[in-house]
Design an enzyme around this catalytic site. Structure first.
Site, short mmCIF file in Angstrom:
data_model
loop_
_atom_site.label_atom_id
_atom_site.label_comp_id
_atom_site.label_asym_id
_atom_site.label_seq_id
_atom_site.Cartn_x
_atom_site.Cartn_y
_atom_site.Cartn_z
N GLY A 32 6.70 -114.33 81.34
CA GLY A 32 7.21 -115.00 80.14
C GLY A 32 7.30 -114.00 79.01
O GLY A 32 6.83 -112.87 79.11
N LYS A 36 9.83 -108.81 77.94
CA LYS A 36 9.15 -108.23 79.11
C LYS A 36 10.10 -107.90 80.24
O LYS A 36 9.86 -106.96 81.00
CB LYS A 36 8.05 -109.18 79.59
CG LYS A 36 6.85 -109.26 78.64
CD LYS A 36 5.78 -110.19 79.18
CE LYS A 36 4.60 -110.27 78.22
NZ LYS A 36 3.57 -111.21 78.69
N ASP A 95 20.06 -116.21 75.07
CA ASP A 95 19.28 -115.48 76.07
C ASP A 95 19.84 -114.06 76.22
O ASP A 95 21.05 -113.86 76.28
CB ASP A 95 19.35 -116.21 77.42
CG ASP A 95 18.20 -115.88 78.33
OD1 ASP A 95 17.70 -114.73 78.25
OD2 ASP A 95 17.79 -116.73 79.12
N ILE A 96 18.96 -113.08 76.27
CA ILE A 96 19.35 -111.68 76.45
C ILE A 96 18.86 -111.15 77.80
O ILE A 96 19.63 -110.64 78.61
CB ILE A 96 18.81 -110.79 75.30
CG1 ILE A 96 19.29 -111.32 73.94
CG2 ILE A 96 19.24 -109.35 75.51
CD1 ILE A 96 20.80 -111.38 73.79
N LYS A 107 25.55 -107.65 90.45
CA LYS A 107 26.26 -106.39 90.73
C LYS A 107 25.78 -105.79 92.04
O LYS A 107 26.57 -105.23 92.82
CB LYS A 107 26.06 -105.41 89.57
CG LYS A 107 26.75 -104.06 89.82
CD LYS A 107 26.63 -103.14 88.62
CE LYS A 107 27.34 -101.82 88.90
NZ LYS A 107 27.33 -100.91 87.72
N HIS A 244 52.94 -143.94 83.99
CA HIS A 244 53.46 -142.58 84.21
C HIS A 244 53.74 -141.88 82.89
O HIS A 244 54.85 -141.38 82.66
CB HIS A 244 54.69 -142.62 85.11
CG HIS A 244 54.37 -143.06 86.51
ND1 HIS A 244 53.49 -142.39 87.33
CD2 HIS A 244 54.82 -144.11 87.23
CE1 HIS A 244 53.40 -143.01 88.49
NE2 HIS A 244 54.18 -144.05 88.47
#
Length: 253
Positions: A32, A36, A95-96, A107, A244
């Site tokens: 968390g 980190k 969020d990063i 990737k 229609h």
């Protein structure tokens, strides 16, 4: 021993998934905190290619432990937006670390399984158990991962466009989510699905169907035509019948 990194905001099914991974021989690592996961030993363990000798030598010299599976979903920016949170809270919900880990794992999908959707937990466990995590399976998970981060960044971009009052941005990011399979398209032999723009607070597709068959493309198209016609009459009480996409009856009062 294989190693799995778990970092999720949506905790749905995560305990069972983590236990399943442990039963399959994975060491599960979770952390968390704000910064980190933004660490070279984390991203190095995800990104290094197992078939490149130079990469393998580097991680061994630097004491980097390989990470073979990343399970990650993102801060709830959309939920904060729809709750009308003030800007300071909206910024905190960007969020990063999550997108960085997801993009790294996606990737390197050939070597790392990237799991972003709780609905995939059972399928991933089964694939690992049956040794069926082949190239196509991994690439599909990567595809879902990039779709998630692309949609997430598009919503953040549009939020900032609103904050700076850029009505016609040079780059307009629109991301749509599929909500329903429609009975058929404009013609009966065609397929159709309903997509909504999650950035829009209220949509005409937020309807309640009272009865009848599964909705078709023409039903949705007629809905938009009916509302457009009703709006021509301001605050009056109006009923419109559409066939229609053409109004065939309009009543006032």
């Amino acid at each position: 021993m294989k190693r799995a990194l778990v970092s999720v905001t949506n905790k749905e099914g995560i305990v069972e998934f983590a236990k399943g991974l442990e039963e399959l021989g994975f060491e599960v690592v979770s952390t968390g905190g704000r910064v980190k996961t933004l660490h070279p030993k984390v991203h190095g363990g995800i990104l290094f290619r197992r078939d490149v000798e130079e990469h393998v030598k580097t991680v061994e010299e630097m004491g980097i432990t390989p990470i073979d599976l990343v399970c990650c979903n993102l801060y709830e920016f959309e939920k904060a937006l729809k709750a009308g949170k003030p800007m300071a809270e909206m910024i905190e919900n960007i969020d990063i670390g999550g997108p960085s880990m997801i993009r790294s794992a996606a990737k390197n999908f050939k070597d790392v399984l990237i799991v972003t959707d709780p609905k995939d937990y059972d399928a991933v466990l089964e694939a690992i158990r049956e040794d069926k995590t082949d190239f196509e399976f991994r690439m599909n998970l990567a595809y879902k991962a990039y779709s998630l981060t692309g949609s997430y960044d598009a919503m953040i971009s549009r939020y900032f466009a609103d904050q700076v009052h850029d009505e016609f941005p040079d780059i307009l990011n629109i991301s749509l989510k599929k909500t329903d399979h429609l009975r058929y398209g404009e013609n009966s032999q065609q397929s159709a699905n309903a997509y909504v723009d999650p950035y829009v607070q209220h949509s005409l597709l937020d309807y309640e169907q009272l009865h009848g068959k599964e909705i078709s493309f023409n039903n949705v198209n007629d809905l938009y035509g009916a509302v457009a016609c009703v709006r021509e009459f301001g605050d009056q009480l109006v009923t419109v019948a559409i066939k229609h996409s053409t109004p065939c009856g309009v009543a006032i009062g």
